[in-house]
Design a protein around this motif. Structure first.
Motif, short mmCIF file in Angstrom:
data_model
loop_
_atom_site.label_atom_id
_atom_site.label_comp_id
_atom_site.label_asym_id
_atom_site.label_seq_id
_atom_site.Cartn_x
_atom_site.Cartn_y
_atom_site.Cartn_z
N LEU A 137 30.91 -26.39 27.61
CA LEU A 137 32.05 -27.13 28.16
C LEU A 137 31.61 -28.21 29.13
O LEU A 137 32.33 -29.20 29.31
CB LEU A 137 33.01 -26.16 28.85
N THR A 138 30.46 -28.03 29.77
CA THR A 138 29.98 -29.05 30.70
C THR A 138 29.70 -30.37 30.00
O THR A 138 29.82 -31.44 30.61
CB THR A 138 28.71 -28.55 31.41
N LYS A 139 29.36 -30.31 28.72
CA LYS A 139 29.09 -31.55 27.97
C LYS A 139 30.34 -32.41 27.84
O LYS A 139 30.25 -33.63 27.69
CB LYS A 139 28.56 -31.21 26.57
N LEU A 140 31.52 -31.79 27.91
CA LEU A 140 32.76 -32.56 27.77
C LEU A 140 33.00 -33.46 28.97
O LEU A 140 33.74 -34.46 28.86
CB LEU A 140 33.94 -31.60 27.59
N VAL A 141 32.41 -33.12 30.11
CA VAL A 141 32.65 -33.92 31.32
C VAL A 141 31.35 -34.51 31.87
O VAL A 141 31.33 -35.03 33.00
CB VAL A 141 33.33 -33.07 32.41
N SER A 142 30.26 -34.43 31.11
CA SER A 142 28.98 -34.96 31.57
C SER A 142 28.82 -36.44 31.30
O SER A 142 27.94 -37.08 31.89
CB SER A 142 27.83 -34.18 30.92
N ASN A 143 29.64 -37.00 30.41
CA ASN A 143 29.56 -38.43 30.11
C ASN A 143 30.22 -39.23 31.23
O ASN A 143 31.42 -39.07 31.49
CB ASN A 143 30.25 -38.72 28.78
N PRO A 144 29.49 -40.08 31.93
CA PRO A 144 30.11 -40.83 33.04
C PRO A 144 31.16 -41.84 32.58
O PRO A 144 32.02 -42.23 33.37
CB PRO A 144 28.92 -41.52 33.70
N ARG A 145 31.11 -42.27 31.33
CA ARG A 145 32.07 -43.26 30.83
C ARG A 145 33.40 -42.61 30.46
O ARG A 145 34.46 -43.20 30.66
CB ARG A 145 31.49 -43.99 29.62
N TYR A 146 33.34 -41.42 29.89
CA TYR A 146 34.58 -40.75 29.52
C TYR A 146 34.39 -39.25 29.66
O TYR A 146 33.55 -38.65 28.97
CB TYR A 146 34.99 -41.09 28.09
N ALA A 147 35.11 -38.66 30.55
CA ALA A 147 35.09 -37.22 30.76
C ALA A 147 36.42 -36.64 30.32
O ALA A 147 37.46 -36.98 30.89
CB ALA A 147 34.82 -36.89 32.23
N ASP A 148 36.39 -35.81 29.30
CA ASP A 148 37.61 -35.23 28.75
C ASP A 148 37.98 -34.00 29.58
O ASP A 148 37.75 -32.86 29.19
CB ASP A 148 37.41 -34.86 27.28
N TRP A 149 38.57 -34.25 30.74
CA TRP A 149 38.93 -33.15 31.64
C TRP A 149 40.05 -32.29 31.08
O TRP A 149 40.14 -31.10 31.37
CB TRP A 149 39.35 -33.70 33.00
N SER A 150 40.90 -32.86 30.28
CA SER A 150 41.99 -32.08 29.69
C SER A 150 41.45 -31.03 28.72
O SER A 150 41.85 -29.86 28.75
CB SER A 150 42.98 -33.00 28.98
N ALA A 151 40.52 -31.44 27.83
CA ALA A 151 39.90 -30.48 26.92
C ALA A 151 39.05 -29.47 27.67
O ALA A 151 39.00 -28.29 27.31
CB ALA A 151 39.07 -31.22 25.88
N PHE A 152 38.37 -29.94 28.73
CA PHE A 152 37.58 -29.03 29.56
C PHE A 152 38.47 -27.96 30.19
O PHE A 152 38.13 -26.77 30.21
CB PHE A 152 36.85 -29.82 30.64
N SER A 153 39.62 -28.37 30.69
CA SER A 153 40.55 -27.42 31.30
C SER A 153 41.11 -26.46 30.26
O SER A 153 41.29 -25.26 30.54
CB SER A 153 41.68 -28.17 32.00
#
Length: 329
Positions: free
Chosen positions: A282-298
């Protein structure tokens, strides 16, 4: 003025005995009058200050703690239902509601959430069972047996736990890399290797926790079983384990939660995407500085919490007793 009723001596004693057995604010005592009669005081009026000083402040503290604990959960659930995929848009709780993030994380081929979920359950489940079994064996040995180095072993367990596991990450990586060259099945990028590291790291603190609980079980039970011809193995598996079930449940729960949430060691040892756990994936979903998919992470965090909540509810009747009974030693 309240009416006064004469009460015979025998009945007055009976009333006094009943009042002594059931003290209450409404009938604290039987007062004597000058003419030989008895008067039972009426119930005192409700006083908010007296109630708040006695029990009311406890309710206030409980409400504050519940609100403080639930707010992060509500925020994560609100963020998971936000279809925009941003975290800043979730500041207004439940302003937008949708299941897009759940569909996206479950259907995206680049995000094997189901595989991560299965890996996490397997690793956490095996680690919890192994920790309970090995910790119970060690705690029983320290509690019931007397041998050379027993006290030094107990002290060493406490001292080793003072150092955080993060300090040993480099050593663990080098050790598992060397082991992997000889036995690839338990080296780097394997679930078995990660489970072995978890078992070694959690054995000390769980052994000491169980040791205090094992000391609360009377040694006379072991002596009675030995008179009947039972050995240490039979006493341990058929008698002691049943008596210490609360602490076993607590250790299993704590070990399961720690394995699900652990990130540092898992990110170092598990390299391939298909072998990673939820905490790493799940950390990979928010590791991109350009786009972090916080909704999918949550959304993934909410689904990852379901097994922990289910296990907690299943073992909740053992938790209080397991955490407090061993503290008396």
């Amino acid at each position: 003025m309240a009416a006064q009723h004469p009460v015979p001596g025998s009945q007055a004693g009976l009333i006094a005995g009943e009042i002594g057995e059931f003290p209450d604010a409404s009938t604290r005592a039987v007062t004597s009058q000058g003419d030989g009669t008895r008067h039972i005081p009426t119930k005192r009026p409700f006083s908010f200050g007296r109630w708040f000083g006695a029990t009311g402040w406890r309710h206030l503290v409980g409400v504050v703690m519940v609100v403080f604990s639930l707010f992060p959960i509500v925020f994560v659930v609100s963020s998971s239902l936000n279809p925009n995929g941003t975290l800043t848009g979730s500041n207004a709780l439940f302003s937008k509601i949708g299941l897009d993030s759940y569909v996206r994380i479950l259907s995206d081929p680049q995000v094997p959430f189901a595989t991560w979920f299965a890996n996490t359950l397997i690793i956490a489940g095996v680690t919890a069972l192994g920790t309970v079994f090995l910790g119970a064996l060690a705690a029983y040995s320290f509690s019931r047996m007397r041998f050379t180095g027993r006290r030094f072993g107990l002290v060493s367990i406490v001292v080793v736990q003072m150092f955080p596991q993060l300090l040993a990450v480099v050593a663990i990586f080098l050790l598992m890399s060397t082991i992997g060259d000889l036995f690839p099945a338990i080296g780097l990028n394997t679930h078995v290797g990660l489970i072995m590291v978890y078992l070694g790291g959690a054995l000390g603190v769980n052994t000491y926790l169980m040791y205090g609980f094992f000391n609360t079980v009377p040694a006379s039970i072991d002596e009675a079983a030995k008179i009947d011809g039972a050995g240490h193995a039979r006493i341990f598996f058929t008698i002691i384990l049943r008596l210490v079930a609360p602490i076993l449940a607590v250790v299993a729960l704590l070990s399961f939660i720690a394995s699900v949430n652990e990130f540092v060691v898992a990110s170092v040892l598990l390299i391939d995407t298909e072998n990673q756990t939820l905490a790493v994936g799940l950390t990979k979903l928010v590791s991109n500085p350009r786009y972090a998919d916080w909704s999918a992470f949550s959304a993934g965090a909410v689904m990852a919490a379901l097994p922990v909540v289910a296990l907690f509810l299943f073992l909740q009747k053992y938790i209080v007793g397991g955490l407090t009974a061993g503290a008396v030693k």
